[in-house]
Motif scaffolding. Structure first.
Motif, PDB file in Angstrom:
ATOM      1  N   LEU A  63       0.676  -1.287  -0.064  1.00  0.00           N
ATOM      2  CA  LEU A  63       0.208   0.065  -0.023  1.00  0.00           C
ATOM      3  C   LEU A  63       0.980   1.282  -0.117  1.00  0.00           C
ATOM      4  CD1 LEU A  63      -2.990   1.189   0.513  1.00  0.00           C
ATOM      5  CD2 LEU A  63      -2.514   1.207   2.738  1.00  0.00           C
ATOM      6  N   THR A  64       0.735   1.815  -0.886  1.00  0.00           N
ATOM      7  CA  THR A  64       1.690   3.374  -1.007  1.00  0.00           C
ATOM      8  C   THR A  64       0.579   4.382  -1.236  1.00  0.00           C
ATOM      9  OG1 THR A  64       3.199   2.379  -2.365  1.00  0.00           O
ATOM     10  CG2 THR A  64       3.287   4.614  -2.385  1.00  0.00           C
ATOM     11  N   VAL A  65       0.755   5.214  -0.270  1.00  0.00           N
ATOM     12  CA  VAL A  65      -0.233   6.524  -0.209  1.00  0.00           C
ATOM     13  C   VAL A  65       0.342   7.673  -0.324  1.00  0.00           C
ATOM     14  CG1 VAL A  65      -1.750   7.708   1.317  1.00  0.00           C
ATOM     15  CG2 VAL A  65      -1.611   5.220   1.513  1.00  0.00           C
ATOM     16  N   THR A  66       0.323   8.514  -1.428  1.00  0.00           N
ATOM     17  CA  THR A  66       0.961   9.588  -1.636  1.00  0.00           C
ATOM     18  C   THR A  66       0.071  10.898  -1.269  1.00  0.00           C
ATOM     19  OG1 THR A  66       2.165   8.563  -3.499  1.00  0.00           O
ATOM     20  CG2 THR A  66       2.136  11.041  -3.387  1.00  0.00           C
ATOM     21  N   MET A  67       0.789  11.619  -0.593  1.00  0.00           N
ATOM     22  CA  MET A  67      -0.089  12.793   0.035  1.00  0.00           C
ATOM     23  C   MET A  67       0.768  14.195  -0.266  1.00  0.00           C
ATOM     24  SD  MET A  67      -2.145  11.719   3.529  1.00  0.00           S
ATOM     25  CE  MET A  67      -3.439  13.245   3.396  1.00  0.00           C
ATOM     26  N   SER A  68       0.173  15.209  -0.715  1.00  0.00           N
ATOM     27  CA  SER A  68       0.918  16.257  -1.244  1.00  0.00           C
ATOM     28  C   SER A  68       1.236  17.064   0.014  1.00  0.00           C
ATOM     29  CB  SER A  68       0.192  17.245  -2.321  1.00  0.00           C
ATOM     30  OG  SER A  68      -1.154  17.466  -1.723  1.00  0.00           O
ATOM     31  N   ALA A 124       1.924   3.220   9.551  1.00  0.00           N
ATOM     32  CA  ALA A 124       3.262   3.682   8.585  1.00  0.00           C
ATOM     33  C   ALA A 124       3.740   4.867   8.971  1.00  0.00           C
ATOM     34  CB  ALA A 124       3.042   3.325   7.348  1.00  0.00           C
ATOM     35  N   VAL A 125       4.741   5.575   8.889  1.00  0.00           N
ATOM     36  CA  VAL A 125       5.161   6.960   9.256  1.00  0.00           C
ATOM     37  C   VAL A 125       5.455   7.641   7.447  1.00  0.00           C
ATOM     38  CG1 VAL A 125       6.259   6.697  11.352  1.00  0.00           C
ATOM     39  CG2 VAL A 125       7.590   6.272   9.288  1.00  0.00           C
ATOM     40  N   TYR A 126       5.194   8.737   7.732  1.00  0.00           N
ATOM     41  CA  TYR A 126       5.279   9.781   6.560  1.00  0.00           C
ATOM     42  C   TYR A 126       6.708  10.061   6.153  1.00  0.00           C
ATOM     43  CZ  TYR A 126       4.211  13.414   3.258  1.00  0.00           C
ATOM     44  OH  TYR A 126       4.110  14.325   2.013  1.00  0.00           O
ATOM     45  N   GLU A 127       7.553   9.484   4.795  1.00  0.00           N
ATOM     46  CA  GLU A 127       8.675   9.643   4.540  1.00  0.00           C
ATOM     47  C   GLU A 127       8.637   9.860   2.928  1.00  0.00           C
ATOM     48  OE1 GLU A 127      10.845   6.792   7.774  1.00  0.00           O
ATOM     49  OE2 GLU A 127      10.664   6.083   5.685  1.00  0.00           O
ATOM     50  N   GLY A 128       9.268  10.785   2.576  1.00  0.00           N
ATOM     51  CA  GLY A 128       9.500  11.110   1.211  1.00  0.00           C
ATOM     52  C   GLY A 128       8.184  11.398   0.433  1.00  0.00           C
ATOM     53  N   GLU A 129       7.153  12.096   1.250  1.00  0.00           N
ATOM     54  CA  GLU A 129       5.866  12.320   0.591  1.00  0.00           C
ATOM     55  C   GLU A 129       4.986  11.150   0.469  1.00  0.00           C
ATOM     56  OE1 GLU A 129       6.167  14.715  -2.940  1.00  0.00           O
ATOM     57  OE2 GLU A 129       6.853  16.384  -1.949  1.00  0.00           O
ATOM     58  N   LYS A 130       5.433  10.131   1.173  1.00  0.00           N
ATOM     59  CA  LYS A 130       4.576   9.005   0.959  1.00  0.00           C
ATOM     60  C   LYS A 130       4.309   8.091   2.469  1.00  0.00           C
ATOM     61  CE  LYS A 130       6.136   7.820  -3.816  1.00  0.00           C
ATOM     62  NZ  LYS A 130       6.898   6.733  -4.556  1.00  0.00           N
ATOM     63  N   PHE A 131       3.153   7.332   2.517  1.00  0.00           N
ATOM     64  CA  PHE A 131       3.088   6.473   3.416  1.00  0.00           C
ATOM     65  C   PHE A 131       3.067   5.147   2.829  1.00  0.00           C
ATOM     66  CE2 PHE A 131       0.587  10.049   5.255  1.00  0.00           C
ATOM     67  CZ  PHE A 131       1.264   9.862   6.712  1.00  0.00           C
ATOM     68  N   ALA A 164      -3.696  11.214  -2.665  1.00  0.00           N
ATOM     69  CA  ALA A 164      -4.569  12.312  -2.086  1.00  0.00           C
ATOM     70  C   ALA A 164      -3.698  13.655  -2.053  1.00  0.00           C
ATOM     71  CB  ALA A 164      -4.664  11.860  -0.555  1.00  0.00           C
ATOM     72  N   ASN A 165      -4.520  14.674  -1.470  1.00  0.00           N
ATOM     73  CA  ASN A 165      -4.013  16.084  -1.452  1.00  0.00           C
ATOM     74  C   ASN A 165      -3.826  16.266   0.143  1.00  0.00           C
ATOM     75  OD1 ASN A 165      -4.095  16.880  -4.176  1.00  0.00           O
ATOM     76  ND2 ASN A 165      -6.342  16.948  -4.047  1.00  0.00           N
ATOM     77  N   LYS A 166      -4.515  17.221   0.815  1.00  0.00           N
ATOM     78  CA  LYS A 166      -3.874  17.255   2.127  1.00  0.00           C
ATOM     79  C   LYS A 166      -4.686  16.551   3.114  1.00  0.00           C
ATOM     80  CE  LYS A 166      -3.881  21.328   5.449  1.00  0.00           C
ATOM     81  NZ  LYS A 166      -4.222  22.890   5.669  1.00  0.00           N
TER      82      LYS A 166
END
Length: 386
Positions: free
Chosen positions: A30-35, A59-66, A117-119
């Motif tokens: 699972l890859t969640v990209t958030m701006s 998961a923690v937020y790293e490199g604009e991704k979870f 996703a965005n914010k």
């Protein structure tokens, strides 16, 4: 002898390959990209693990991704939620709870699941696996409902604060209309996607098996063989088979529960009477208000063979007993507080109270959820036919 050793090695190799293939069968990433999100935020994933136990991964937020990986035994709907750094870690996910903009549902199954996703997670695009592609079609079809719900809550809050009875009544009617429209849209999705796990999930969430079994059975049979014969399909079929129907015309399931004196009482012991099995609780305001109506009807028809059996969902015997006294309820009261008692609310598919079942002298269900004047009119037809 050498041949036998080689054969054993080949068989072991095949078994290992089979085991490895089975282990990989439900592996997902699972890859969640958030701006926009803070570094201290965490992503939590709520789903069913081994033996359907509740599981929470993070998961923690790293490199604009979870990013996270896991394994599921079968395709399933799961809640994904972003928690801010100052929020307490969630312990579990409860079905039916309304979550914030920082939560969405995804389908966990074998493959690489991508979320953009965005914010916040609201409006995020989920893709990467067949069920998530199906789920996106489903969620897009009912997006109107979530958009409407935002304004509805705001208007309802204002009407409640202003104690505007007319506005509240109008909003309740509007809610019924929009929910009906949502259900119709969902049903069209179900009809047009018989091979989707999303359809099975919707069916399981949208109908009360005990009260709507006759409606559910043909709907389940309309699903594809692949879905029906899958693990979740078989689980749901087993649940259908194990659940007794409490629809009008069927015999009411018998049970034994304790009365206020701690004595065991069986529902079947009241055969020969018209019986109203009334589910309620001391903490339920609508139940307490409905007690007034039931008491009025009871006094009118009790000499003609009408009985009421109250079944309390209280967790406190004292609260239950006090409420019976305060409301001056003269009929038999039962509850599941005693040891070894079955979950009668579950047996009857009761998910909200007040709720009741009217039974004839043979123990068959005549009607469900009769309140106010409806109960009185049905009993008039039974005891005072024109």
């Amino acid at each position: 002898m050498i041949f036998n050793k080689i054969l054993v090695l080949v068989i072991c190799g095949l078994l290992l390959c089979g085991c490895n293939r089975f282990a990989r069968e439900g592996e997902f990433s699972l890859t969640v990209t958030m701006s926009e999100t803070d570094l201290g935020n965490k992503l939590y994933l709520f789903y069913k693990g081994e033996n359907d136990s509740a599981r929470v991964d993070s998961a923690v937020y790293e490199g604009e991704k979870f990013m996270m990986k896991g394994r599921v035994a079968y395709p399933q709907r799961a809640l994904m939620r972003v928690m801010r750094g100052n929020q307490r870690q969630p312990e579990a996910f409860e079905e039916g709870v309304d979550y914030t903009d920082d939560a969405i549902f995804v389908f966990l199954e074998k493959g690489d699941i991508r979320v953009v996703a965005n914010k916040t997670l609201r409006g995020a695009v989920v893709s990467g696996t067949p069920s998530n592609d199906d789920f996106r079609v489903y969620t897009d079809s009912i997006r109107f409902y979530r958009d409407w719900l935002d304004g509805y809550r705001e208007r309802f809050g204002k009407a409640y604060r202003d104690r505007d009875g007319k506005a509240l009544d109008d909003l309740n009617r509007e809610n019924v209309v929009v929910r009906k429209k949502k259900f119709e849209v969902e049903k069209r999705y179900f009809d047009s996607h018989p091979g989707s796990f999303v359809s099975l999930d919707w069916l399981a969430r949208s109908y009360n098996i005990a009260r709507e079994k006759s409606t559910i059975l043909p709907l389940f049979e309309s699903l594809s063989e692949g879905v029906k014969n899958s693990i979740p399909g078989k689980k749901y079929k087993e649940l259908l088979s194990a659940t007794l129907s409490v629809e009008p015309g069927n015999l009411a399931p018998d049970f034994t529960a304790e009365n206020l004196a701690g004595e065991k009482v069986a529902l079947s012991s009241f055969r020969g009477h018209y019986v109203l099995l009334d589910f309620w609780a001391s903490w339920c305001g609508p139940c307490r208000r409905e007690n007034v109506n039931v008491l009025k009807v009871y006094e009118r028809f009790k000499e003609k063979g009408f009985m009421v059996i109250g079944y309390s969902l209280d967790s406190s015997r004292k609260s239950w007993q006090n409420a019976v006294g305060q409301d001056a309820l003269p009929w038999i009261q039962l509850s599941g507080l005693g040891s070894g008692c079955v979950d009668v609310a579950k047996l009857y598919g009761v998910s909200a109270i007040p709720s009741n079942f009217l039974m004839d002298p043979e123990g068959k269900i005549l009607a469900v959820d009769l309140r106010g004047e409806k109960l009185e009119k049905v009993l008039e037809q039974v005891f005072e036919p024109r």
